[in-house]
Scaffold this motif. Sequence first.
Motif, PDB file in Angstrom:
ATOM      1  N   LEU A 145       0.898  -0.994   0.021  1.00 47.33           N
ATOM      2  CA  LEU A 145       0.000  -0.127  -0.081  1.00 47.33           C
ATOM      3  C   LEU A 145       0.854   1.073  -0.004  1.00 47.33           C
ATOM      4  N   SER A 146       0.452   2.164  -0.711  1.00 50.54           N
ATOM      5  CA  SER A 146       1.472   3.451  -0.943  1.00 50.54           C
ATOM      6  C   SER A 146       0.759   4.543  -0.163  1.00 50.54           C
ATOM      7  N   GLY A 147       1.507   5.583   0.192  1.00 52.68           N
ATOM      8  CA  GLY A 147       1.024   6.814   0.704  1.00 52.68           C
ATOM      9  C   GLY A 147       0.957   7.303   2.172  1.00 52.68           C
ATOM     10  N   ALA A 148       1.097   6.322   2.874  1.00 50.02           N
ATOM     11  CA  ALA A 148       0.946   6.811   4.267  1.00 50.02           C
ATOM     12  C   ALA A 148       1.769   5.949   5.231  1.00 50.02           C
ATOM     13  N   ARG A 149       2.483   6.443   6.409  1.00 44.90           N
ATOM     14  CA  ARG A 149       3.187   5.734   7.232  1.00 44.90           C
ATOM     15  C   ARG A 149       2.680   5.308   8.415  1.00 44.90           C
ATOM     16  N   ASP A 150       1.450   6.218   8.782  1.00 45.41           N
ATOM     17  CA  ASP A 150       1.036   5.737  10.180  1.00 45.41           C
ATOM     18  C   ASP A 150      -0.408   5.056   9.666  1.00 45.41           C
ATOM     19  N   PHE A 151      -0.464   3.718   9.851  1.00 43.96           N
ATOM     20  CA  PHE A 151      -1.790   3.118   9.582  1.00 43.96           C
ATOM     21  C   PHE A 151      -2.696   2.869  10.684  1.00 43.96           C
ATOM     22  N   TYR A 152      -1.914   2.775  11.932  1.00 45.34           N
ATOM     23  CA  TYR A 152      -2.734   2.193  12.922  1.00 45.34           C
ATOM     24  C   TYR A 152      -2.835   3.476  14.277  1.00 45.34           C
ATOM     25  N   PRO A 153      -3.804   3.520  14.953  1.00 40.33           N
ATOM     26  CA  PRO A 153      -4.977   2.686  15.013  1.00 40.33           C
ATOM     27  C   PRO A 153      -5.705   3.125  13.792  1.00 40.33           C
ATOM     28  N   ARG A 154      -6.505   2.262  13.055  1.00 40.01           N
ATOM     29  CA  ARG A 154      -7.509   2.460  11.887  1.00 40.01           C
ATOM     30  C   ARG A 154      -8.990   1.909  11.952  1.00 40.01           C
ATOM     31  N   ILE A 155      -9.759   2.689  11.728  1.00 42.53           N
ATOM     32  CA  ILE A 155     -11.033   2.066  11.593  1.00 42.53           C
ATOM     33  C   ILE A 155     -11.236   1.533   9.952  1.00 42.53           C
TER      34      ILE A 155
END
Length: 343
Positions: free
Chosen positions: A52-62
């Motif tokens: 997945l491209s584009g973001a470093r911070d995935f968590y926490p995530r809904i």
Amino acid sequence: MLAAVTRSPGEMAIEDVSGPGRARAGYVIVRPEAVGICGSDFHLFSGDVGALSGARDFYPRIQGHEVAAVVEDAGDARGLREGDRVAIWPLLPCGHCYPCRTGRPNVCIRFRLVGVHLDGGLAERLEVPAGLVFAVGDLDPDCASFVEPASVAVHALARGRLTAGEQVVVFGAGPIGLATLVAAVDQGARVLSVDPLASRRELAKRLGAEVVTWVPEPELTDQVHDWTKSEGPPLVIETSGEAAVLPQAAELVAAAGRVVVVGMSSGTAPVRPGAFPEKEIDVIGSSCATADDFRAAIKLIAANRAAVTALFSHHFPLARAPEAFEFAMSRPPDAIKIVVTVN
Ligand SMILES: [Zn+2]
Ligand SMILES: [Zn+2]
């Protein structure tokens, strides 16, 4: 509000979190009703975010990107009113990269996705950019949640330049393969569906496949050539994610035909490149969908409600979303589309 929060890889919990307030300019607040679980959800859920491209911070995530919802606060959005049932096109393109500049935002190199880079539908309320919200008329919540995967099928057929009356071989009869079948039949095509699971082949037959099969080579080629009076099909669509299908499809397809690859696979398989010039075939990738495909998918589903309804095999309430993910990831053979019912 209640939400299923993916806290870290493999860890999802039902939590009471603060929801959005009133709609900010350019945004809409919706109440999710039904959220389809999709194979691509498992990547983020299990921490496999490399693809997945584009973001470093995935968590926490809904999570949740196949979202049916009702508009709670339309804000300044034109054409939307409180109470409208909607589906969410989950893709936020950057608008500047080469694919964006050439009208192909679905492969934007910096895209952000609802449910991946932004919070998604596994919550009682959700704030989304107004441009991603599409009214779906009187579609029921399950059908509305299937607009997103159906748009992937619509896009694949557009990439494959399907014309009415053509014979199409579709590899894979999972949700995307079956959606491709329904969309192709809707456009007047004749479909041969290939899948190893008998239950999926039966469903494909019920949904309008002329032939369903699962035989090894060289029988498959013989069968397809019988069906197409030796010419081979003008269009082959690969949705199974099996790397070995591409070389097979390149040999099967008619001269001057098209092969569209939709299924994501990390595997490799040796291809005979000579088949490309020999038959002058087009081998085409297809990813996600554009807003136009999304609109077309709403119409497709409205015209094929009974067929689409046959795809919903299991429902879980939001409070059991973690269990729904565990269940979906165990790939039970009788499951097609697993839906989390939210409000
Ligand atoms: Zn999906
Ligand atoms: Zn872009």
